[in-house]
Scaffold this active site. Structure first.
Site, short mmCIF file in Angstrom:
data_model
loop_
_atom_site.label_atom_id
_atom_site.label_comp_id
_atom_site.label_asym_id
_atom_site.label_seq_id
_atom_site.Cartn_x
_atom_site.Cartn_y
_atom_site.Cartn_z
N SER A 95 0.82 -1.20 0.00
CA SER A 95 0.00 0.00 0.00
C SER A 95 0.86 1.27 0.00
O SER A 95 0.65 2.21 -0.78
CB SER A 95 -0.89 -0.07 1.24
N GLN A 96 1.90 1.32 0.84
CA GLN A 96 2.74 2.52 0.92
C GLN A 96 3.67 2.63 -0.28
O GLN A 96 3.91 3.73 -0.79
CB GLN A 96 3.56 2.53 2.22
N GLY A 119 6.82 -11.83 -8.00
CA GLY A 119 5.87 -11.92 -6.89
C GLY A 119 4.65 -11.05 -7.20
O GLY A 119 4.56 -10.41 -8.25
N SER A 121 3.81 -8.26 -5.87
CA SER A 121 4.14 -6.83 -5.98
C SER A 121 4.78 -6.50 -7.33
O SER A 121 4.61 -5.39 -7.85
CB SER A 121 5.12 -6.42 -4.88
N SER A 154 7.02 -5.33 4.10
CA SER A 154 6.22 -5.52 5.31
C SER A 154 7.19 -5.54 6.49
O SER A 154 8.37 -5.86 6.33
CB SER A 154 5.43 -6.82 5.23
N ALA A 157 8.91 -8.74 6.82
CA ALA A 157 9.88 -8.99 5.75
C ALA A 157 11.15 -8.14 5.95
O ALA A 157 12.24 -8.56 5.59
CB ALA A 157 9.26 -8.69 4.39
N GLN A 158 10.99 -6.96 6.56
CA GLN A 158 12.18 -6.13 6.83
C GLN A 158 13.14 -6.90 7.72
O GLN A 158 14.35 -6.88 7.53
CB GLN A 158 11.77 -4.83 7.50
N HIS A 179 7.96 3.30 9.37
CA HIS A 179 7.48 2.81 10.66
C HIS A 179 8.71 2.61 11.54
O HIS A 179 9.76 2.18 11.05
CB HIS A 179 6.78 1.46 10.43
N GLU A 303 -24.98 5.30 9.48
CA GLU A 303 -25.13 6.67 9.96
C GLU A 303 -23.79 7.22 10.46
O GLU A 303 -23.47 8.40 10.28
CB GLU A 303 -26.18 6.72 11.09
#
Ligand SMILES: NC(=O)C1=CN([C@@H]2O[C@H](COP(=O)(O)OP(=O)(O)OC[C@H]3O[C@@H](n4cnc5c(N)ncnc54)[C@H](OP(=O)(O)O)[C@@H]3O)[C@@H](O)[C@H]2O)C=CC1
Ligand SMILES: CC[C@](O)(C(C)=O)C(=O)O
Ligand SMILES: [Mg+2]
Ligand SMILES: [Mg+2]
Length: 407
Positions: A95-96, A119, A121, A154, A157-158, A179, A303
């Site tokens: 996403s990032q 993969g 990605s 991710s 994964a890092q 992050h 709502e």
């Protein structure tokens, strides 16, 4: 104004679809950015700033003075000049990666993507116009080519890839995260950056999809910035410039620790876990008491998301309360402290679980599995099949502006 912003973003979308590389040419770069900035400036002219002109750096947040950095200090020409000798190697395309990568590319910076060859990605990046061998590479190759290594794998994964990637992050490069996870929880992740590189953080406070859509609308997400290691003396300036490059409208200063604690806490709490739990609890009790699914969904989710929460976003909680009946206001004022009291112990437990690394270890174990995608999808399918969310699909289909293809 809105139509100008739409025109700008449509033109940009078309430009980036047609020729992603062409955006690197300065004429197209300038044109695309000027469309965006014009739209942004036009829009911001309509936003009254209660604390004075844009560009004020120290603001009063409810009695506490904090420094914020704004995009207006980084016009495109300055941004492009600042990074003229850099290659932003964006590692990971979730996403990032998608949001930050496309924004920096549309801002005319030299961006390459590094992901596992063939993969999920890799395919996604190709669909977004990244070209293998040109600006899309296997991870190691991208790191070798990059000067600013943006680790957007991710968090699990890092940690897993660190032993292979660390030796490639050589002196002179900059290591960037979105992050604080990997470096703060180093006992668990074993991510210990080399001592001779700047280590910085730009953490958009919103989903990568929103990072992209706000940018295309000429707006900008708010992001946190932090410095872990400053060997050049330029780390902070670089973090601010990169924050602007990836689509931030304004940036708040924090630390890696504070960012990761608040982020893990918030997403498990009110932003995601807490709201799903609260919605479900309210819905269940309505159903037990004989209310129909549509009534229970409307009083719980529809709502909230369609009428009341946007009012909180626009002008705060008291404004939303004031837009509701005096009957509702009386009841909500009475029940708010009861919910607060009941929930404080849960939030305390959650903060502790974040701080002591329990949440990190769970995430590393689960998302480190080779089956992480399918395993997460299975659990999300359980949510998708809950009666509340099945009822929601039918409710959404009744909205006059409903478009079936958006489901
Ligand atoms: N999602 C968001 O909106 C936000 C995320 N962040 C942070 O940004 C960073 C990226 O998050 P996000 O964009 O959500 O990405 P994800 O967490 O969804 O990670 C996806 C990327 O990780 C890759 N990946 C996963 N496992 C491996 C592995 N074993 N080896 C190599 N690559 C792997 C995937 O590649 P493949 O497709 O090949 O599996 C994919 O490119 C994280 O630090 C996150 O906390 C910060 C703010 C918001
Ligand atoms: C709220 C979830 C988040 O922290 C985010 C979008 O900001 C994430 O990790 O994705
Ligand atoms: Mg998060
Ligand atoms: Mg977050």
């Amino acid at each position: 104004m809105a139509s100008f912003a739409r025109t700008a973003s449509t033109a940009l979308r078309a430009a980036s679809r047609r020729a992603p590389r062409a955006l690197a040419s300065s004429a197209t770069k300038a044109a695309s950015y000027s469309l965006l900035t014009k739209a942004a400036v036009a829009k911001s002219a309509h936003c009254a700033n209660p604390q004075g002109a844009r560009g004020v750096k120290t603001l009063d947040f409810a009695g506490t003075k904090e420094t914020v950095y704004e995009r207006s200090d980084w016009p495109l020409a300055k941004l492009q000049d600042y990074f003229k000798n850099d290659t932003l190697a964006l590692i990971g395309y979730g996403s990032q990666g998608h949001g930050q990568g496309l924004n920096a590319r549309d801002n005319g910076l030299n961006v390459i993507v590094g992901v596992r060859k063939d993969g999920e990605s890799w395919k996604q990046a190709m669909e977004d116009g990244w070209v293998p061998g040109e600006n899309l590479f296997p991870i190691e190759e991208a790191i070798n080519k990059g000067t600013i290594i943006m680790n957007l794998l991710s968090d699990a994964a890092q940690s897993q890839t660190w032993p292979k990637l660390a030796p490639l992050i050589t002196k002179g490069k900059t290591l960037y995260f979105s992050h604080g996870f990997s470096v703060v929880y180093k006992e668990d992740t074993h991510v210990i950056p080399p001592t001779d590189v700047d280590v910085i953080l730009v953490a958009p406070k919103g989903s990568g999809r929103t990072v992209r859509t706000l940018f295309k609308e000429g707006r900008g997400i708010n992001s946190s910035i932090a410095i872990w290691q400053d060997v050049t003396g330029k780390a902070k300036e670089k973090a601010i410039a990169l924050g602007v490059a990836v689509g931030s409208g304004y940036l708040y200063e924090t630390t890696f620790e504070k960012e990761v604690y608040s982020d893990l806490y918030g997403e498990r709490g009110v932003l995601m876990g807490g709201i799903q739990g609260l919605f479900l609890a309210q819905y269940q009790v309505l159903r037990k008491n004989g209310h129909s699914p549509s009534e229970a969904f409307n009083e719980t989710v529809e709502e909230a998301t369609q009428s009341l929460y946007p009012l909180i976003g626009a002008k705060g909680m008291d404004y939303m309360f004031n837009a509701c009946s005096t009957t509702a206001r009386r009841g909500a004022l009475d029940w708010a402290p009861i919910f607060e009291k009941a929930n404080v112990p849960i939030f305390e437990q959650l903060y502790e679980s974040v701080k002591n690394g329990t949440e990190t270890r769970k995430s590393l174990e689960f998302n480190g599995r080779s089956t992480y995608r399918e395993d997460l999808n299975k659990e999300l399918e359980v949510i998708n099949n809950q009666e509340i969310w099945r009822a929601g699909k039918t409710v959404r289909s009744l909205r006059p502006d409903y478009k079936p293809e958006s489901e």
